[in-house]
Design an enzyme around this catalytic site. Structure first.
Site, PDB file in Angstrom:
ATOM      1  N   ASP A 177       0.832  -1.194   0.000  1.00 28.88           N
ATOM      2  CA  ASP A 177       0.000   0.000   0.000  1.00 28.88           C
ATOM      3  C   ASP A 177       0.872   1.252   0.000  1.00 28.88           C
ATOM      4  O   ASP A 177       1.767   1.397   0.844  1.00 28.88           O
ATOM      5  CB  ASP A 177      -0.911  -0.029   1.235  1.00 28.88           C
ATOM      6  N   ASP A 198      -8.798  11.556 -15.635  1.00 29.16           N
ATOM      7  CA  ASP A 198      -9.719  11.785 -16.749  1.00 29.16           C
ATOM      8  C   ASP A 198     -11.163  11.911 -16.251  1.00 29.16           C
ATOM      9  O   ASP A 198     -12.090  11.940 -17.055  1.00 29.16           O
ATOM     10  CB  ASP A 198      -9.633  10.644 -17.773  1.00 29.16           C
ATOM     11  N   ASP A 238      -7.609   5.605  -9.014  1.00 26.89           N
ATOM     12  CA  ASP A 238      -9.009   5.187  -9.017  1.00 26.89           C
ATOM     13  C   ASP A 238      -9.876   6.370  -8.599  1.00 26.89           C
ATOM     14  O   ASP A 238      -9.685   6.929  -7.509  1.00 26.89           O
ATOM     15  CB  ASP A 238      -9.195   4.023  -8.039  1.00 26.89           C
TER      16      ASP A 238
END
Length: 231
Positions: free
Chosen positions: A111, A170, A134
């Site tokens: 992580d 995006d 994400d």
């Protein structure tokens, strides 16, 4: 900033291991000693890891590692550390690093927040790359987004004077979120913000996730975010 921070309980990722190919499995067996850094909750001696003193770049969530390997190959004056949790992607990246015969490349399978908090010494990074994290687009999942005030505080502490955080997304909603949290950061400020249709990336390679977003008709937003100089 104190390093005595609370343990992280909300993850910005879900482990989707997928199926590793035989070549990827063997890459871990053959190449981890050469390219891998095991996670240990203690600061790394980066000069010893790389056998030299050089500016360091940390890339978070490198996917299959193709663009990370490309950067390391094209800029041998910098040392690159990639952090990823997806083992098939790591295996693919190890094979690409071997093919490129890299000397300035390492990878950590853990992580990223825990790596930054526990393994990366304060002021040791010239740049942190966070390309197409994400977006967690559902509102109930926004708390999982990596770009949060506590993360930016940690980033500003780990960057060297003049160091930068490079971000791209995006997702318009995530871009607005990033603008908001960076504006509220006391340790970082935006040097450049660029919106484009995939034709003007900000000093970075084009990524697989970028091409996917463009295929959906999304615009790309890039940031260069710098550590504030201490007065």
């Amino acid at each position: 900033m104190s390093d005595a921070q609370p343990h992280r309980t909300i993850r910005s990722f879900v482990r989707r291991e997928g199926r590793m190919t035989v070549a990827q499995e063997r890459a871990f067996e053959r190449l981890w000693e050469r390219f891998g850094i095991d996670f240990v909750a203690a600061p790394l001696a980066l000069d010893a890891v790389f056998g030299r003193g050089a500016p360091r770049v940390l890339e978070i969530g490198f996917g299959n590692g193709e663009t990370l390997v490309q950067q390391a190959r094209e800029d041998p004056a910098l040392d690159f550390v990639g952090v990823e949790v997806h083992r098939p992607g790591i295996g693919h990246c190890l094979l690409a690093a071997e093919k490129a015969d890299l000397r300035n490349f390492r990878v950590i399978a853990h992580d990223a927040v825990e790596v930054l908090r526990e393994q990366i010494p304060p002021g040791s990074l010239q740049r942190i790359n966070l390309y197409f994290p994400d977006p967690w687009p559902k509102k109930r999942h926004h708390k999982r987004r990596l770009l949060q005030p506590a993360f930016l505080e940690l980033v500003s502490n780990r960057l060297a004077p003049g160091g930068t955080l490079r971000v791209a997304t995006d997702w318009q909603d995530y871009a607005e979120h990033i603008d908001e949290v960076v504006a509220g950061s006391g340790g970082l400020h935006v040097v450049e913000r660029r919106e484009h249709h995939g034709d003007r990336p900000l000093e970075r390679p084009v990524t697989k996730f970028e091409r996917r977003g463009l295929g959906r008709g999304h615009r790309i937003v890039d940031w260069c975010i710098a550590r504030r100089d201490e007065s």
